[in-house]
Design a protein around this motif. Sequence first.
Motif, PDB file in Angstrom:
ATOM      1  N   HIS A 156     -31.174  29.328 -83.637  1.00 44.42           N
ATOM      2  CA  HIS A 156     -29.918  28.707 -83.240  1.00 44.42           C
ATOM      3  C   HIS A 156     -30.070  27.197 -83.062  1.00 44.42           C
ATOM      4  O   HIS A 156     -29.085  26.452 -83.164  1.00 44.42           O
ATOM      5  CB  HIS A 156     -29.417  29.330 -81.928  1.00 44.42           C
ATOM      6  N   LEU A 157     -31.287  26.749 -82.784  1.00 47.35           N
ATOM      7  CA  LEU A 157     -31.517  25.317 -82.594  1.00 47.35           C
ATOM      8  C   LEU A 157     -31.250  24.527 -83.869  1.00 47.35           C
ATOM      9  O   LEU A 157     -30.938  23.335 -83.814  1.00 47.35           O
ATOM     10  CB  LEU A 157     -32.949  25.066 -82.118  1.00 47.35           C
ATOM     11  N   LEU A 158     -31.389  25.176 -85.018  1.00 51.77           N
ATOM     12  CA  LEU A 158     -31.194  24.475 -86.288  1.00 51.77           C
ATOM     13  C   LEU A 158     -29.739  24.093 -86.524  1.00 51.77           C
ATOM     14  O   LEU A 158     -29.439  23.320 -87.437  1.00 51.77           O
ATOM     15  CB  LEU A 158     -31.698  25.338 -87.444  1.00 51.77           C
TER      16      LEU A 158
ATOM     17  N   GLN B 180     -29.456  16.879 -84.233  1.00 45.55           N
ATOM     18  CA  GLN B 180     -30.627  16.166 -83.740  1.00 45.55           C
ATOM     19  C   GLN B 180     -31.909  16.944 -84.002  1.00 45.55           C
ATOM     20  O   GLN B 180     -32.947  16.364 -84.329  1.00 45.55           O
ATOM     21  CB  GLN B 180     -30.482  15.875 -82.239  1.00 45.55           C
ATOM     22  N   MET B 181     -31.850  18.257 -83.849  1.00 41.28           N
ATOM     23  CA  MET B 181     -33.035  19.067 -84.130  1.00 41.28           C
ATOM     24  C   MET B 181     -33.396  19.006 -85.601  1.00 41.28           C
ATOM     25  O   MET B 181     -34.575  18.888 -85.970  1.00 41.28           O
ATOM     26  CB  MET B 181     -32.794  20.512 -83.686  1.00 41.28           C
TER      27      MET B 181
ATOM     28  N   GLN C  78     -36.593  17.596 -74.548  1.00 41.14           N
ATOM     29  CA  GLN C  78     -35.328  17.173 -73.950  1.00 41.14           C
ATOM     30  C   GLN C  78     -34.121  17.825 -74.616  1.00 41.14           C
ATOM     31  O   GLN C  78     -33.067  17.962 -73.990  1.00 41.14           O
ATOM     32  CB  GLN C  78     -35.210  15.648 -74.031  1.00 41.14           C
ATOM     33  N   ILE C  79     -34.248  18.250 -75.860  1.00 38.51           N
ATOM     34  CA  ILE C  79     -33.096  18.829 -76.568  1.00 38.51           C
ATOM     35  C   ILE C  79     -33.193  20.345 -76.683  1.00 38.51           C
ATOM     36  O   ILE C  79     -32.363  20.964 -77.348  1.00 38.51           O
ATOM     37  CB  ILE C  79     -32.923  18.199 -77.969  1.00 38.51           C
ATOM     38  N   THR C  80     -34.197  20.950 -76.011  1.00 39.64           N
ATOM     39  CA  THR C  80     -34.433  22.391 -76.126  1.00 39.64           C
ATOM     40  C   THR C  80     -34.292  23.067 -74.768  1.00 39.64           C
ATOM     41  O   THR C  80     -34.815  22.554 -73.770  1.00 39.64           O
ATOM     42  CB  THR C  80     -35.845  22.660 -76.678  1.00 39.64           C
TER      43      THR C  80
ATOM     44  N   LEU D  75     -36.750  28.440 -74.395  1.00 39.25           N
ATOM     45  CA  LEU D  75     -37.131  28.413 -75.804  1.00 39.25           C
ATOM     46  C   LEU D  75     -38.182  27.358 -76.116  1.00 39.25           C
ATOM     47  O   LEU D  75     -38.432  27.067 -77.297  1.00 39.25           O
ATOM     48  CB  LEU D  75     -35.891  28.172 -76.681  1.00 39.25           C
ATOM     49  N   HIS D  76     -38.802  26.771 -75.106  1.00 44.01           N
ATOM     50  CA  HIS D  76     -39.763  25.696 -75.352  1.00 44.01           C
ATOM     51  C   HIS D  76     -40.900  26.150 -76.259  1.00 44.01           C
ATOM     52  O   HIS D  76     -41.261  25.467 -77.220  1.00 44.01           O
ATOM     53  CB  HIS D  76     -40.323  25.169 -74.029  1.00 44.01           C
TER      54      HIS D  76
END
Length: 400
Positions: free
Chosen positions: A219-221, A225-226, A339-341, A345-346
């Motif tokens: 989902h981060l994709l 920014q990711m 910072q964006i995660t 989910l790190h």
Amino acid sequence: MSRTDTNSTTPRGALARLICGQICLHGSMAGMRMAAPLLALRDGYSALSVGVLLALFSLTQVFLAIPAGRYADRHGLLKPMGLGVSSAMLGAGLAVLFPNFPMLCVSALLMGGATGVAIVALQRHVGRAAQDATELKQVFSWLAIGPAVSNFLGPVAAGLLIDHAGVWLGGTAGDTNGFRAAFLFMVFMPLMTWFWVRHTQELPPVVHSEQTRNAKVWHLLREPQMRRLLLVNWLLSSCWDVHTFVVPMLGHERGFSASVIGTVLGSMAVAGASVRVLMPLVAAHLREWAVITGAMVVTAVIFAIYPLMMSPWTMGLCSVLLGLSLGAVQPMILSTLHQITPHALHGQAIGLRMMTINLSSVLMPMLFGTAGLVLGVSVVFWTVGAMVGAGARMAWKLRP
């Protein structure tokens, strides 16, 4: 780092022990990455074969990175580190017993996977312990010293043993006994990793919210920014790959000894470590996007002139300048990533980053080997440099 993450009396001592452990494990792989291609070249294998061999160091990390992140999210630090140490010792031990190309390929798979699993867990642990953005930049700058030191220690130690151990044992410089001695040193280094990290106390588990319980790393994709961060990270990691691949090839063509080649590679690592020592002191004044953009521009210029340097001294100077440029990048990448995660989910986000760069590390050496055969190794430097220069605009867009 918080005091809860170790039974040490000082946070600084806790972080120092983790860095030492990282140096030993990563140094084992770095030494193998330098020694294995030289043995293959000595035995008459082509540049393409060497490229395949180097690609195998990253192949297992492509498939294991996200599962390793998920495993670290569930189990913390010590279990992944134990798996990494055991696999690295097995990989190096097989190369000692059977110093031939097929077994070097098996060793590359084992040692690459071992390092990937351990580093994902280590970066997750350190990132979770940081309290704010400034501390993130500080701890990741300190942690990033580890690979820089290990990229010096591993290749230089391997090069010295290859050149001298055979002579000590009654043979000649660069004979099979010299390579066996180098691989044996790579068995010992991961054992020291466990000595440094075994007393680290685990951090409390992450408390999941309803949103994060079912969240997936993919989902981060969806976040621009990711996607930008992963692309920039891929371009910059390709620079490390091309340097690791091309310098032994150039050195071999020009008749440099294994010690000289190892020192040229190691000088980049020393420069990278030096800049990372300074970064925590000025972390509050650094902006991640500015550091990354500047590094990409400088790297493109260095890659343009590197193949024109004919002596070990001038190649070493370019290696130092490249280390200063690229050495500043990893702490900024990891700081931005955390910072964006979401916290839950790190580990998987670190695994996604590692999967991306190692997929590149699988494909790029084979591409480098093919291009080196057809066009010459200098063209490889110039092509990657042009890609990095063009990617600087993407790094500029990482501004918050």
